[in-house]
Design an enzyme around this catalytic site. Structure first.
Site, PDB file in Angstrom:
ATOM      1  N   LYS A  96      42.038  61.544  48.295  1.00  0.00           N
ATOM      2  CA  LYS A  96      41.511  60.348  48.943  1.00  0.00           C
ATOM      3  C   LYS A  96      41.316  60.620  50.433  1.00  0.00           C
ATOM      4  O   LYS A  96      42.001  61.482  51.003  1.00  0.00           O
ATOM      5  CB  LYS A  96      42.427  59.157  48.699  1.00  0.00           C
ATOM      6  CG  LYS A  96      43.861  59.319  49.244  1.00  0.00           C
ATOM      7  CD  LYS A  96      43.952  59.055  50.724  1.00  0.00           C
ATOM      8  CE  LYS A  96      45.146  59.692  51.337  1.00  0.00           C
ATOM      9  NZ  LYS A  96      45.047  59.771  52.825  1.00  0.00           N
ATOM     10  N   ARG A 164      44.131  66.487  63.661  1.00  0.00           N
ATOM     11  CA  ARG A 164      43.068  65.997  62.768  1.00  0.00           C
ATOM     12  C   ARG A 164      43.065  64.481  62.707  1.00  0.00           C
ATOM     13  O   ARG A 164      42.004  63.851  62.622  1.00  0.00           O
ATOM     14  CB  ARG A 164      43.287  66.564  61.358  1.00  0.00           C
ATOM     15  CG  ARG A 164      42.369  65.961  60.295  1.00  0.00           C
ATOM     16  CD  ARG A 164      42.786  66.379  58.898  1.00  0.00           C
ATOM     17  NE  ARG A 164      44.052  65.809  58.497  1.00  0.00           N
ATOM     18  CZ  ARG A 164      44.209  64.569  58.033  1.00  0.00           C
ATOM     19  NH1 ARG A 164      43.167  63.751  57.941  1.00  0.00           N
ATOM     20  NH2 ARG A 164      45.396  64.133  57.669  1.00  0.00           N
ATOM     21  N   ASP A 177      42.697  57.498  56.635  1.00  0.00           N
ATOM     22  CA  ASP A 177      43.876  58.287  56.303  1.00  0.00           C
ATOM     23  C   ASP A 177      44.968  57.470  55.634  1.00  0.00           C
ATOM     24  O   ASP A 177      45.574  57.914  54.659  1.00  0.00           O
ATOM     25  CB  ASP A 177      44.428  58.954  57.566  1.00  0.00           C
ATOM     26  CG  ASP A 177      45.294  60.151  57.239  1.00  0.00           C
ATOM     27  OD1 ASP A 177      44.722  61.213  56.916  1.00  0.00           O
ATOM     28  OD2 ASP A 177      46.534  60.022  57.286  1.00  0.00           O
TER      29      ASP A 177
END
Length: 326
Positions: A96, A164, A177
């Site tokens: 995901k 990131r 995220d």
């Protein structure tokens, strides 16, 4: 029945977690790993017992000894990596979020449809026995009619402009995220699009959102609220509230337990007593899907993944967009 031979695209932390749980899935085994660097692939293969290490993603998806691939690369590579694997005839379980935009998600589903290949989003929370038990309790009518869902997911990651998580060019930000987890959980229990979404966000210095709060409202009076944060630890729990009871799922994103309440009294509990870290449930479900020649997951079907993308896109629009996305 021979187990599915899995290849892992990527060698980061989530790839390692997936590899560690593979031995707990009866119909799966680790066959190979692919990285952009030979050394990284060899190290990962040695640590996790992969039979072959490939120094490119292309070599992994072309490996004839691999039946299925788990895409564990950064968000911005999901479309490319999953597309390449599907076109190479591999089944795909993609971490995901499936992609970073609704248009990309629809492109990827179209590739799966055209190729006849298996594609599923690795929304591991939905495969966990505690979440599936909570859903069964709802379906059995044990809390009556749902009128509210609440889910929060946040940890203090510490601001790092080199990470990131905070990098616009890598689709950083909390929504893709972490926010995808509560958004997905709301869909899991309500299975429909809201009539209205409202949202607010805080932004880090790089421009990405590091905290998001949103509310979903439905025409019949049902409401769902969610929050996601890189700035601090939230409750990380989920509540599904009905007119006759409620269900509490502690640490819902990796849930081990759930409890059914009538008022303040706990009337039922569930604990999965898992042997692994929890990824074994999605691995086994995907493996049995592939063995049965299904094209998508019944637990996280394409419709669900497209809904997650649409809802996140709406939130992005409401909070002023994202520097990483069109």
């Amino acid at each position: 029945m021979s187990p599915i031979r899995w290849g892992i695209v990527g060698t980061g932390g989530i790839a390692g977690a997936f590899a560690r749980d593979l031995p707990h899935a009866p119909h799966a085994r680790l066959a190979a790993v692919g990285s952009r660097a030979d050394a990284s692939a060899r190290r990962f293969a040695q640590v996790h017992g992969a039979g072959r290490a490939h120094g490119s993603y292309a070599a992994l998806v072309e490996d004839p000894e691999v039946d299925a691939v788990y895409v564990a690369t950064p968000h911005t590579l999901h479309l490319e990596n999953a597309t390449d694997a599907l076109r190479a005839g591999k089944a795909v379980l993609c971490e995901k979020p499936l992609t970073v935009t609704p248009d990309e998600a629809r492109q990827l589903v179209a590739v799966a449809e055209d190729s006849g290949g298996y594609l599923a989003e690795a929304m591991w929370t939905h495969f966990l026995p505690a979440v599936r038990t909570a859903l069964r309790w709802v379906e059995e009518g044990r809390i009556g009619t749902i009128h509210r869902v609440q889910a929060d997911f946040g940890y203090n990651h510490g601001y790092d402009p080199e990470s990131r998580l905070y990098a616009p060019q890598l689709a950083g930000g909390v929504l893709l995220d972490m926010g995808v987890y509560p958004i997905a959980l709301i869909w899991r229990f309500l299975q429909r699009h809201p009539d209205e979404i409202t949202a607010k966000a805080h932004r880090a210095a790089t421009g990405v959102e590091d905290e998001v709060v949103a509310r979903f409202d439905y025409a019949d009076g049902v409401t769902a609220t969610l929050s996601a944060s890189f700035r601090g630890r939230l409750s990380n729990d989920a509540w599904i509230v009905g007119d006759e009871g409620s269900i509490h799922i502690p640490a819902f994103f990796h849930a081990r337990t759930c409890t059914l309440f009538r008022g303040d009294v706990a009337v039922d509990t569930f604990d999965d007593q898992r042997a692994g870290g929890g990824y074994e449930y999605e691995i086994e479900a995907a493996s049995t899907d592939i063995l049965a020649r299904r094209q998508q997951s019944a637990i996280v079907p394409w419709e669900a993944s497209l809904a997650f993308q649409d809802h996140m896109s709406t939130v992005f629009t409401l909070i002023g967009g994202s520097p990483a996305l069109p």
